[in-house]
Design a protein around this motif. Structure first.
Motif, PDB file in Angstrom:
ATOM      1  N   PRO A   1       0.593  -0.882  -0.522  1.00  0.00           N
ATOM      2  CA  PRO A   1      -0.044   0.431  -0.034  1.00  0.00           C
ATOM      3  C   PRO A   1       1.096   1.014  -0.149  1.00  0.00           C
ATOM      4  CG  PRO A   1      -0.864  -1.556   1.485  1.00  0.00           C
ATOM      5  CD  PRO A   1       0.356  -2.041   1.036  1.00  0.00           C
ATOM      6  N   ILE A   2       2.177   1.706   0.797  1.00  0.00           N
ATOM      7  CA  ILE A   2       2.664   2.895   0.601  1.00  0.00           C
ATOM      8  C   ILE A   2       3.254   3.179  -0.251  1.00  0.00           C
ATOM      9  CG2 ILE A   2       4.757   3.436   2.011  1.00  0.00           C
ATOM     10  CD1 ILE A   2       4.438   1.514   5.004  1.00  0.00           C
ATOM     11  N   GLY A   3       3.906   1.629  -1.417  1.00  0.00           N
ATOM     12  CA  GLY A   3       4.353   1.811  -2.573  1.00  0.00           C
ATOM     13  C   GLY A   3       3.983   2.417  -3.850  1.00  0.00           C
ATOM     14  N   GLY A   4       2.345   1.182  -3.343  1.00  0.00           N
ATOM     15  CA  GLY A   4       1.072   2.356  -4.464  1.00  0.00           C
ATOM     16  C   GLY A   4       1.093   3.920  -4.329  1.00  0.00           C
ATOM     17  N   LEU A   5       0.803   4.096  -3.062  1.00  0.00           N
ATOM     18  CA  LEU A   5       0.866   5.860  -2.426  1.00  0.00           C
ATOM     19  C   LEU A   5       1.585   6.592  -3.096  1.00  0.00           C
ATOM     20  CD1 LEU A   5      -0.662   5.230   0.839  1.00  0.00           C
ATOM     21  CD2 LEU A   5      -1.956   6.147  -1.220  1.00  0.00           C
ATOM     22  N   ILE A   6       3.054   6.128  -2.861  1.00  0.00           N
ATOM     23  CA  ILE A   6       4.230   6.961  -3.476  1.00  0.00           C
ATOM     24  C   ILE A   6       4.481   6.419  -5.339  1.00  0.00           C
ATOM     25  CG2 ILE A   6       6.423   6.645  -3.678  1.00  0.00           C
ATOM     26  CD1 ILE A   6       6.755   5.757  -0.991  1.00  0.00           C
ATOM     27  N   HIS A   7       4.045   5.558  -5.475  1.00  0.00           N
ATOM     28  CA  HIS A   7       3.246   5.502  -6.650  1.00  0.00           C
ATOM     29  C   HIS A   7       2.813   6.445  -7.215  1.00  0.00           C
ATOM     30  CE1 HIS A   7       4.073   4.729 -11.301  1.00  0.00           C
ATOM     31  NE2 HIS A   7       3.383   4.234 -11.260  1.00  0.00           N
ATOM     32  N   PHE A   8       1.228   6.072  -7.268  1.00  0.00           N
ATOM     33  CA  PHE A   8       0.111   6.944  -7.803  1.00  0.00           C
ATOM     34  C   PHE A   8      -0.115   8.256  -6.873  1.00  0.00           C
ATOM     35  CE2 PHE A   8      -0.370   2.476  -8.062  1.00  0.00           C
ATOM     36  CZ  PHE A   8      -0.709   2.893  -9.544  1.00  0.00           C
ATOM     37  N   HIS A   9       0.976   8.586  -6.446  1.00  0.00           N
ATOM     38  CA  HIS A   9       1.350  10.390  -5.854  1.00  0.00           C
ATOM     39  C   HIS A   9       1.708  11.361  -6.785  1.00  0.00           C
ATOM     40  CE1 HIS A   9      -2.351   8.298  -3.907  1.00  0.00           C
ATOM     41  NE2 HIS A   9      -3.523   8.991  -3.532  1.00  0.00           N
ATOM     42  N   ASN A  10       1.651  11.826  -6.527  1.00  0.00           N
ATOM     43  CA  ASN A  10       2.563  13.198  -7.431  1.00  0.00           C
ATOM     44  C   ASN A  10       2.190  14.297  -5.766  1.00  0.00           C
ATOM     45  OD1 ASN A  10       3.860  12.591  -9.843  1.00  0.00           O
ATOM     46  ND2 ASN A  10       2.210  13.443 -10.707  1.00  0.00           N
ATOM     47  N   PHE A  11       3.655  14.695  -4.814  1.00  0.00           N
ATOM     48  CA  PHE A  11       4.028  15.781  -3.458  1.00  0.00           C
ATOM     49  C   PHE A  11       5.521  15.748  -3.697  1.00  0.00           C
ATOM     50  CE2 PHE A  11       4.391  10.965  -2.837  1.00  0.00           C
ATOM     51  CZ  PHE A  11       6.489  11.444  -2.021  1.00  0.00           C
ATOM     52  N   PHE A  12       5.799  17.052  -2.637  1.00  0.00           N
ATOM     53  CA  PHE A  12       6.882  17.895  -3.047  1.00  0.00           C
ATOM     54  C   PHE A  12       7.976  16.909  -2.482  1.00  0.00           C
ATOM     55  CE2 PHE A  12       9.943  20.128  -0.500  1.00  0.00           C
ATOM     56  CZ  PHE A  12      10.270  21.074  -1.534  1.00  0.00           C
ATOM     57  N   GLY A  13       9.132  16.873  -2.832  1.00  0.00           N
ATOM     58  CA  GLY A  13       9.758  16.202  -2.284  1.00  0.00           C
ATOM     59  C   GLY A  13      10.179  14.637  -2.490  1.00  0.00           C
ATOM     60  N   LYS A  14       9.091  13.849  -3.268  1.00  0.00           N
ATOM     61  CA  LYS A  14       9.145  12.502  -3.701  1.00  0.00           C
ATOM     62  C   LYS A  14      10.059  12.051  -4.161  1.00  0.00           C
ATOM     63  CE  LYS A  14       6.148   9.478  -6.754  1.00  0.00           C
ATOM     64  NZ  LYS A  14       4.965   9.724  -8.019  1.00  0.00           N
ATOM     65  N   ARG A  15      11.070  12.489  -5.245  1.00  0.00           N
ATOM     66  CA  ARG A  15      12.026  12.279  -5.835  1.00  0.00           C
ATOM     67  C   ARG A  15      13.515  11.538  -4.042  1.00  0.00           C
ATOM     68  NH1 ARG A  15      13.113   8.512  -8.720  1.00  0.00           N
ATOM     69  NH2 ARG A  15      14.049   7.430  -7.531  1.00  0.00           N
ATOM     70  N   ALA A  16      12.730  12.601  -3.130  1.00  0.00           N
ATOM     71  CA  ALA A  16      13.753  12.853  -2.253  1.00  0.00           C
ATOM     72  C   ALA A  16      13.674  11.282  -0.988  1.00  0.00           C
ATOM     73  CB  ALA A  16      13.808  13.710  -1.260  1.00  0.00           C
ATOM     74  N   VAL A  17      12.378  11.264  -1.377  1.00  0.00           N
ATOM     75  CA  VAL A  17      11.577   9.846  -0.600  1.00  0.00           C
ATOM     76  C   VAL A  17      11.990   8.736  -1.495  1.00  0.00           C
ATOM     77  CG1 VAL A  17       9.587   8.554  -0.019  1.00  0.00           C
ATOM     78  CG2 VAL A  17       9.457  11.056   0.136  1.00  0.00           C
ATOM     79  N   ILE A  18      12.159   8.306  -2.290  1.00  0.00           N
ATOM     80  CA  ILE A  18      12.780   7.234  -2.790  1.00  0.00           C
ATOM     81  C   ILE A  18      14.147   6.569  -3.257  1.00  0.00           C
ATOM     82  CG2 ILE A  18      12.112   6.350  -4.942  1.00  0.00           C
ATOM     83  CD1 ILE A  18       9.535   7.609  -5.825  1.00  0.00           C
ATOM     84  N   ASN A  19      14.568   7.992  -3.085  1.00  0.00           N
ATOM     85  CA  ASN A  19      16.089   8.261  -2.948  1.00  0.00           C
ATOM     86  C   ASN A  19      16.746   7.942  -1.657  1.00  0.00           C
ATOM     87  OD1 ASN A  19      16.233   8.535  -5.474  1.00  0.00           O
ATOM     88  ND2 ASN A  19      17.066  11.026  -5.300  1.00  0.00           N
ATOM     89  N   LEU A  20      15.734   7.984  -0.753  1.00  0.00           N
ATOM     90  CA  LEU A  20      15.610   7.398   0.996  1.00  0.00           C
ATOM     91  C   LEU A  20      15.588   6.394   1.222  1.00  0.00           C
ATOM     92  CD1 LEU A  20      16.538   8.081   3.763  1.00  0.00           C
ATOM     93  CD2 LEU A  20      13.578   8.726   4.332  1.00  0.00           C
ATOM     94  N   ILE A  21      14.345   5.213  -0.005  1.00  0.00           N
ATOM     95  CA  ILE A  21      13.922   4.460   0.537  1.00  0.00           C
ATOM     96  C   ILE A  21      15.334   3.199  -0.192  1.00  0.00           C
ATOM     97  CG2 ILE A  21      12.257   2.721  -0.346  1.00  0.00           C
ATOM     98  CD1 ILE A  21       9.682   4.656   0.270  1.00  0.00           C
ATOM     99  N   GLN A  22      15.466   4.054  -1.066  1.00  0.00           N
ATOM    100  CA  GLN A  22      16.600   2.750  -2.022  1.00  0.00           C
ATOM    101  C   GLN A  22      17.380   3.570  -1.206  1.00  0.00           C
ATOM    102  OE1 GLN A  22      16.554   5.085  -5.729  1.00  0.00           O
ATOM    103  NE2 GLN A  22      14.978   3.464  -6.345  1.00  0.00           N
TER     104      GLN A  22
END
Length: 231
Positions: free
Chosen positions: A46-67
């Motif tokens: 669910p969290i992965g889906g929420l991040i992918h399907f929604h655009n928000f400020f800092g999304k790229r940074a969040v993905i980089n942190l997860i990676q």
């Protein structure tokens, strides 16, 4: 070389004879890894889906942190969870330290970021044409999302599989949170480390063979499922 061959033969003998110690450790390892993976999947998808399907400020940074958390050392996770579950920690009253439940918590914390990141990657691999086609056929936004997730199910299954493999094979969290207590929290990886240090090479090799065999079996079953059930 002869010693290795003799040890391997003895290891196979222990497995075929269903040695009680081998069976107990294997069953506990599977139970903890499967439980951790199921909980992590329920959180990560669910969290992965929420991040992918929604655009928000800092999304790229969040993905980089997860990676970045992919390569987080298991001993670091073990230390953090140990401090949280210790008597002086915020969750010390739950009595989870040095228990299988505590190990499940630690392994869930370890593999959840991996599964979130791979879920995002799996969904990102589905081309925009799939979404556009679904919407053009009258699908709602929710139905379009389900269609995209359906297209990515094989890759998402691979994410779950990788999480299971990580949980089954890690040693840092299992040792620090579980304590490697005989008959209670000893699992395949911690038992291999202990028995090798004690010179019980045959038992170590038997457990190692089982660990590798489980990983191979899971991969074969998932590949078969993807080829037959989802064809």
């Amino acid at each position: 070389m002869d010693e290795i061959a003799a040890g391997l033969a003895k290891a196979v003998e222990l497995i075929l004879a269903l040695d009680p110690v081998v069976v107990e450790i294997t069953a506990r390892s599977l139970a903890i890894a499967i439980t951790s993976t199921a909980i992590a999947a329920a959180i990560a998808v669910p969290i992965g889906g929420l991040i992918h399907f929604h655009n928000f400020f800092g999304k790229r940074a969040v993905i980089n942190l997860i990676q970045t958390l992919y390569s987080l050392p298991t001993v670091t996770v073990g230390l953090v969870v140990f401090l949280l579950l210790s008597r002086s920690g915020p969750f010390g009253s739950l009595g989870l330290l040095f228990t299988p439940a505590g190990m499940v918590v630690g392994q869930t914390v370890l593999i959840t970021p991996i599964m979130i990141g791979l879920t995002i990657a799996a969904l990102s691999g589905v081309g925009p044409a799939v979404r556009d086609t679904a919407l053009s056929l009258g699908a709602s936004r929710y139905q379009a999302i389900l269609t995209i997730m359906g297209e990515a199910k094989a890759a998402m299954m691979a994410a779950v599989l990788l999480g299971f493999g990580r949980a089954l094979s890690e040693v840092g969290v299992a040792m620090m949170i579980g304590g490697n207590i005989r008959g209670h929290t000893r699992v395949l990886t911690t038992a291999i480390a202990l028995e090798t240090s004690r010179g019980e090479i045959e038992l170590s090799m038997a457990l190692g063979i089982i660990l590798v065999s489980i990983s191979l079996l899971v991969n074969l079953l998932v590949n078969r499922a993807q080829g037959n059930w989802w064809a």
